[in-house]
Write an enzyme that holds these catalytic residues in place. Structure first.
Site, PDB file in Angstrom:
ATOM      1  N   GLY A 243      43.610  85.221  63.589  1.00 57.60           N
ATOM      2  CA  GLY A 243      42.207  85.161  63.976  1.00 57.60           C
ATOM      3  C   GLY A 243      41.298  84.918  62.786  1.00 57.60           C
ATOM      4  O   GLY A 243      40.249  84.277  62.915  1.00 57.60           O
TER       5      GLY A 243
ATOM      6  N   VAL B  85      45.915  90.762  60.541  1.00 55.25           N
ATOM      7  CA  VAL B  85      46.948  89.742  60.767  1.00 55.25           C
ATOM      8  C   VAL B  85      47.137  89.376  62.240  1.00 55.25           C
ATOM      9  O   VAL B  85      48.036  88.627  62.578  1.00 55.25           O
ATOM     10  CB  VAL B  85      48.307  90.189  60.171  1.00 55.25           C
ATOM     11  CG1 VAL B  85      48.224  90.276  58.662  1.00 55.25           C
ATOM     12  CG2 VAL B  85      48.765  91.504  60.756  1.00 55.25           C
ATOM     13  N   LYS B  86      46.273  89.883  63.109  1.00 56.67           N
ATOM     14  CA  LYS B  86      46.499  89.651  64.530  1.00 56.67           C
ATOM     15  C   LYS B  86      45.831  88.364  65.047  1.00 56.67           C
ATOM     16  O   LYS B  86      44.944  87.810  64.410  1.00 56.67           O
ATOM     17  CB  LYS B  86      46.010  90.867  65.331  1.00 56.67           C
ATOM     18  CG  LYS B  86      46.748  92.169  64.976  1.00 56.67           C
ATOM     19  CD  LYS B  86      48.266  92.069  65.095  1.00 56.67           C
ATOM     20  CE  LYS B  86      48.974  93.394  65.241  1.00 56.67           C
ATOM     21  NZ  LYS B  86      49.131  94.173  63.998  1.00 56.67           N
ATOM     22  N   THR B  87      46.275  87.951  66.248  1.00 59.84           N
ATOM     23  CA  THR B  87      45.855  86.658  66.819  1.00 59.84           C
ATOM     24  C   THR B  87      44.345  86.568  66.993  1.00 59.84           C
ATOM     25  O   THR B  87      43.767  85.503  66.880  1.00 59.84           O
ATOM     26  CB  THR B  87      46.543  86.427  68.178  1.00 59.84           C
ATOM     27  OG1 THR B  87      47.926  86.693  68.013  1.00 59.84           O
ATOM     28  CG2 THR B  87      46.368  85.009  68.654  1.00 59.84           C
ATOM     29  N   MET B  88      43.703  87.677  67.315  1.00 63.20           N
ATOM     30  CA  MET B  88      42.242  87.735  67.195  1.00 63.20           C
ATOM     31  C   MET B  88      41.908  88.999  66.412  1.00 63.20           C
ATOM     32  O   MET B  88      42.609  90.004  66.507  1.00 63.20           O
ATOM     33  CB  MET B  88      41.528  87.689  68.547  1.00 63.20           C
ATOM     34  CG  MET B  88      42.022  88.641  69.602  1.00 63.20           C
ATOM     35  SD  MET B  88      41.012  88.564  71.112  1.00 63.20           S
ATOM     36  CE  MET B  88      39.559  89.486  70.610  1.00 63.20           C
TER      37      MET B  88
END
Ligand SMILES: *Cc1c(COP(=O)(O)O)cnc(C)c1O
Length: 401
Positions: A3, A185-188
């Site tokens: 994200g 480090v997450k997708t969003m």
């Protein structure tokens, strides 16, 4: 899981709304906030996006796990089953509510092995936490069926799989609840942050109260100070700036996943050059959020040799067998029972009695898989030059024997 790669003007605009009112807090300040409720709006939109009835925002994905476990009533004397390949947060939260984590094998999906789950269930099992690792679904239908037969609630740790689906339904909506993380480090991302989704209104209400010191949020003449409470809580409140960022990131989530799918396909074609390579089992490939590309080589020796060449050529993959944050035998603090408490809790009881001991060699099937596994993170933005570098490195590694 990126994200942060797409952070831009949309996020700045949302943050600016908050800075203009100066109301950094999700509750109260009715007049000053001029109708702006970023966290509440983020919750509503996130729930709608996932197809869930309710969402509760909290300060992190770890807090989300803990708040959900508390609302499930899990505590001392209980066991919670999760998998031996996950981030440490999953079992930290189990310990934090006083329960004992029990670990299952993963299979070629790199997620919970339903057959091993069945073996690990005892009379004390009070929750099951499958983790949708590396952006893709666990065998959630099989896991749910096993749990339903025993009347045990399922909490889906969906921290790594925002935007992913199984049979057209968003992950996190199959169990009693699903938890998400919006860390770096997450997708969003929201900087730090987490969310729990559920269809159960009463369950949601308990979470909403617990994460705010027990405040019942019932309107009364005394305002916030006059609110009642029915149990002890804690503080895991998300702040408005995080909610603002979350709104902008959520609006980009489908595009993020679409870009990752395209980039993953290109990277997969390059990986296919490796002799003997096979890919992680995806139980629903169209539902994959494509944040990672995971592949196996025929044996441990070849896996190490291939990754050495990839590293020398600027395209090293993650070897989770060596990763100390995600894989059971590498959690030396778990194996040795390292803790700051005088009593030895949570490994020992207050009276010094041993509660639980973890041995490193009890998940042989997972060990076999991990020793042959290499993983690439799939970026949202993959330039032609970088793809060419990865492809060239893989071509060199393909000659290794
Ligand atoms: C990131 C992560 C968490 C914890 O999230 P934080 O927001 O960093 O607390 C929990 N479970 C898994 C599987 C994760 O990857």
């Amino acid at each position: 899981m990126p994200g942060f790669e797409v952070f831009g003007d949309e996020e700045r605009k949302e943050i600016q709304d908050v800075l203009e009112t100066g109301v950094l807090f999700r509750y109260e300040f009715g007049e000053q906030r001029k109708g702006i409720y970023k966290v509440r709006t983020f919750e509503e939109k996130f729930a709608a996006y996932c197809g869930a009835r309710h969402a509760q925002a909290v300060t992190s994905g770890t807090a989300a796990l803990k708040v959900a476990l508390i609302a499930m009533g899990v505590g001392p004397g209980d066991e919670v089953i999760t998998q031996g390949f996950t981030f440490v947060a999953t079992w930290e939260a189990i310990f934090d509510v006083g329960a004992v984590p029990v670990f299952t094998e993963v299979d070629s999906t790199l997620n919970m092995d339903p057959a091993d789950l069945e073996k690990k269930i005892t009379a004390r099992t009070k929750a099951i936490i499958p983790v949708h690792m590396l952006g893709a679904a666990a065998r959630i239908d099989e896991i749910k069926a096993i749990a339903d037969r025993r009347n045990i609630p399922v909490l889906e740790d969906t921290a790594q799989a925002a935007g992913a689906t199984f049979m057209g339904r968003h992950l996190g909506t199959f169990g009693k609840c699903g938890t998400f993380s919006f860390d770096a480090v997450k997708t969003m991302t929201t900087g730090e942050g987490g969310m729990i989704i559920t269809d159960d209104e009463n369950f949601w209400r308990h979470m909403s109260e617990y994460q705010d010191h027990g405040h019942d949020h019932v309107a009364n003449p005394g305002g916030r100070g006059g609110e009642g409470r029915s149990f002890i809580g804690f503080n895991y409140r998300m702040m408005e700036i995080q909610g603002a960022i979350g709104l902008a990131q959520l609006a980009k989530l489908n595009e993020i996943v679409a870009s990752q799918k395209k980039n993953k396909a290109a990277m997969k074609a390059a990986v296919q050059q490796l002799p003997g390579v096979s890919f992680r089992t995806l139980v629903d490939e169209p539902g994959d959020s494509a944040t990672f590309l995971a592949f196996f080589l025929p044996d441990a020796e070849q896996t190490r040799a291939v990754n050495r060449v990839l590293q020398e050529n600027g395209a090293g993959a993650v070897c989770f067998a060596d990763n100390t944050w995600h894989y059971y035998p590498k959690w030396e603090h778990l194996m040795t029972g390292a803790t700051l408490t005088r009593s030895g809790w949570p490994f020992k009881d207050h009276d010094g009695r041993q509660r639980v001991i973890y041995a490193p060699d009890v998940l042989p099937a997972s060990a076999g898989l991990m020793s042959r596994l290499l993983v690439y993170q799939v970026p949202v933005k993959l330039g032609g030059e970088r793809l060419a570098q990865i492809t060239a490195a893989l071509a060199k590694a393909a000659t290794v024997r």
